[in-house]
Every structure is written in structure tokens, then in C-alpha cells.
Scaffold this active site. Structure first.
Site, PDB file in Angstrom:
ATOM      1  NE  ARG A  41      -3.950   2.049   2.077  1.00 29.04           N
ATOM      2  CZ  ARG A  41      -4.627   2.764   3.158  1.00 29.04           C
ATOM      3  NH1 ARG A  41      -4.263   2.414   4.495  1.00 29.04           N
ATOM      4  NH2 ARG A  41      -5.478   3.457   2.766  1.00 29.04           N
ATOM      5  CB  SER A  85      -5.781   5.338  -0.171  1.00 33.38           C
ATOM      6  OG  SER A  85      -5.509   3.784   0.002  1.00 33.38           O
ATOM      7  CB  SER A  86     -11.099   2.625   0.272  1.00 34.60           C
ATOM      8  OG  SER A  86     -11.656   3.550  -0.813  1.00 34.60           O
ATOM      9  CD  GLN A  87     -12.178   2.441   7.775  1.00 36.04           C
ATOM     10  OE1 GLN A  87     -13.156   2.736   7.520  1.00 36.04           O
ATOM     11  NE2 GLN A  87     -11.790   1.876   9.011  1.00 36.04           N
TER      12      GLN A  87
END
Length: 363
Positions: A41, A85-87
């Protein structure tokens, strides 16, 4: 921080995050577990923005944040957040709900950083993944980060509501930005037994086509907060707040605490899509006052004395009060009690069954 230290520390941090997602029950499938452990990530989020607008990058704060279960703002337009950037826990929930199998072709609407496309490519292979976003300054970096991490899905710059017809049909379509209605083009690009997973209101709808231009689906219980789908590079920026309403207030039938109830907020987002909220909080982080407005110029203000004032072409607070009465009468339903029907007459969200109380999407 040296590259070697980053790679070693990132691998350990990913394992810790993956374990946390497993412990919470958000991640159960071994194939997705491996993807979260191996896709870096930090490569896809080289920086993010905090609420003050400051950009954070390359330090301990950045490194810790990208390996935590939190969403991170990664793109701003005219000072407003327009991509993130999503959870990771929400990403895991959505990917598992997508119910993919080997050999399936997947279209993602909302490439963002490219991280979710990398997870999909890890699971299915590059040739089976297509991802779309509205702006070249989003898709360009996403494509580069994907290549850096060793993934090469098809990345397209364009209006996500139009899908990617040249690579259709798709077995699965996953939408990672908020919708007010389901774009017809996306349904048309699904296989007959395909599935579209998309955020509507603040929950996820899993929708299956039933014929030309028709579909049905159900909502999942899990909440889902996403930035809205952008159709042009200039939209998606929150509307400027209209002038506050003046004049005497009236008693409000919608208490401030109801605004913090995510299950009610789901219905509110269905009944009145496209709202922007602003809150006042006390020392216990409880909402004591609020302002809510719409792009059409409507605005409502809830005052600390529990009175409300409204202005503009429609009475937003009155509509929200009506929705809250329906919510209470139905026993405070969770999103999974709602379904969605799409046919020639429109798109409708129904409570419990198609003959139950319904709301028309997009109105």
C-alpha cells in the site's frame, strides 16, 4: 528512511494490518488475505493530506498511517478532497462481497491510487482487470505505481458512469465512489449472470441484472462512505455553502443525535442525495448544531436550542424530518433491510420488499 528498511518494515506492517482485518472479521478469504499481505500500500500512497490541507510524506507519520485501517485523502481539487485511498477494512469487505472466481473479468469504477486495482490484479491477473477514473492526473500516477508494484491492469481515463465498453462484458463491476443512481451503461456491460457492487447512500448495494435495462439487488449491512463519482474533471468538489437562512426558527422534529446515527444517515442519503454537512460538537464529540445544504442552493440550519431555519428552493430539513419519521416507524432499520429495483419506470429503494415503502433514487 532507506529503501531496504522501508521494504522490510512495510512487509511486517502489512502482515500486522492483514491480521487486524482477519481479527475483525473483515477479511476471511485466503486468496484476498494473500493479496493484502503482498500488495504494498505504501507504494500507492506516497503521500496523503490531513484535514488542514498539509501534505504528509516520507516520514514516520506517513509510514504508520498507510499501514493502519484508515482512509487517506490523496488528491485535492481547488482545495477540496476529490480522491482517496479507502479504508482497508471496507476494501476487504467489498472485495469479498464481489464473490469473484478465477477467470472472471472485473471493471473497477474509481481507480484512485491504483491500490484496489492491484489487489484485484493479484487475485485475478492483469488481463482480467480494468479500472477507470476521470482525470489523467489520477490515472497517470496510478498506472505508474501499479507498474512499480509489478501489476499492469488496463487503466483508462474517462467518465466512470460510461464504464469501459470496449472491454465489456464484465462478470463483476465494483464501484469505489459514491453514486446517487446506478448508471445504465454499467448494467449494460455486465454478463447475464454478473453482479455490480456499488455504494448508494452510505451502504453497499449488490445488484444483479434481470433483463434489458432491469435489475434487482439488496444492500449489505456494512457502512460505506465514498467521495462522489465525478463525470467531469471539475465536478466532485463540494458545493459552496449558500448564505445561512435568516428569520425565526421553528421547533425541529429531528434531534441532533439522529444525525450521528449511520443507519438513519443511509436513509437520509437515499431520500435526499448530494447533501453537504457541517457540524458543531461539544466536548464529548456530540453534535449540538448543524448546517446542511445542496447544490441547488437549499440550506437548513439546526440551532443549539433545537430550532431549525431553512431557505432555498426546497425545505431540506422538512424532508429529513419526514425520512426520520419513516425510519422510526419501521423500527430503525439497518441498510440490509432495503432492496433496490431498476426498471423502465426508474430506480427505487424499497424497505423489506418491493411492495414496501419506497424512495425514488436521484430525486
Amino acid at each position: 528512511m532507506t529503501s531496504a528498511f522501508t521494504d522490510q518494515a512495510a512487509a511486517e506492517a502489512r502482515r500486522a494490518l492483514t491480521q487486524a482485518l482477519m481479527d475483525s472479521g473483515d477479511l476471511t478469504d485466503s486468496r484476498w488475505l494473500l493479496a493484502f499481505e503482498e500488495v504494498p500500500r505504501h507504494v500507492f500512497v506516497p503521500y496523503f493530506y490531513v484535514s488542514s490541507g498539509e501534505r504528509v510524506s516520507g516520514d514516520d507519520q506517513w509510514f504508520t498511517a498507510v499501514h493502519e485501517d484508515r482512509s487517506l485523502v490523496t488528491h485535492r481539487t481547488d482545495g477540496a478532497a476529490t480522491s482517496s485511498s479507502s479504508q482497508p477494512s471496507l476494501m476487504a469487505t467489498m472485495l469479498e462481497a464481489l464473490a469473484v472466481a478465477d477467470g472472471m473479468n472485473v471493471l473497477e469504477i474509481g481507480a484512485g491510487t491504483g491500490y484496489n486495482a492491484a489487489l484485484l490484479a493479484h487475485r485475478l491477473g492483469d488481463d482480467h482487470v480494468t479500472t477507470v477514473d476521470i482525470a489523467a492526473d489520477i490515472t497517470g500516477p496510478a498506472r505508474e505505481r501499479l507498474a512499480t508494484a509489478g501489476y499492469r491492469p488496463t487503466v483508462i481515463t474517462g467518465d466512470g458512469s460510461l464504464g469501459a465498453p470496449d472491454r465489456a462484458p464484465y462478470d463483476r463491476i465494483i464501484v469505489t465512489c459514491g453514486l446517487s443512481t446506478v448508471p445504465p451503461a454499467l448494467l449494460q456491460q455486465l454478463t447475464d449472470d454478473g453482479c455490480l457492487l456499488a455504494p448508494l447512500g452510505n451502504a453497499l448495494a449488490r445488484i444483479h441484472p434481470t433483463g434489458p435495462g432491469t435489475a434487482t439487488g439488496r444492500f449489505l449491512r456494512h457502512g460505506a462512505f465514498f467521495m462522489p463519482l465525478r463525470h467531469t474533471t471539475s465536478d466532485g468538489v463540494p458545493a459552496r455553502r449558500p448564505p445561512l437562512p435568516t428569520g425565526p426558527g421553528r421547533p425541529s422534529a429531528l434531534p441532533a443525535k439522529a444525525i450521528a446515527d449511520n443507519h438513519f444517515r443511509f436513509l437520509a442519503g437515499i431520500a435526499v442525495p448530494g447533501l453537504t454537512w457541517q457540524y458543531d460538537l461539544n466536548d464529548e464529540r456530540e453534535i449540538t448544531a448543524a448546517r446542511v445544504w445542496h447544490r441547488d442552493g437549499s440550506i437548513a440550519q439546526l440551532h443549539p436550542d433545537t430550532t431549525v431555519t431553512e431557505a432555498g428552493p426546497r425545505r431540506l430539513w422538512t424532508t429529513l424530518e419526514d425520512a426520520h419519521r419513516s425510519y422510526q416507524d419501521a423500527g430503525s432499520p439497518t441498510p440490509d433491510r432495503y432492496g433496490i429495483t431498476i426498471d423502465a419506470e426508474g430506480q427505487f429503494v424499497c424497505l423489506d420488499d418491493p411492495d414496501g415503502q419506497s424512495w425514488t433514487l436521484g430525486e
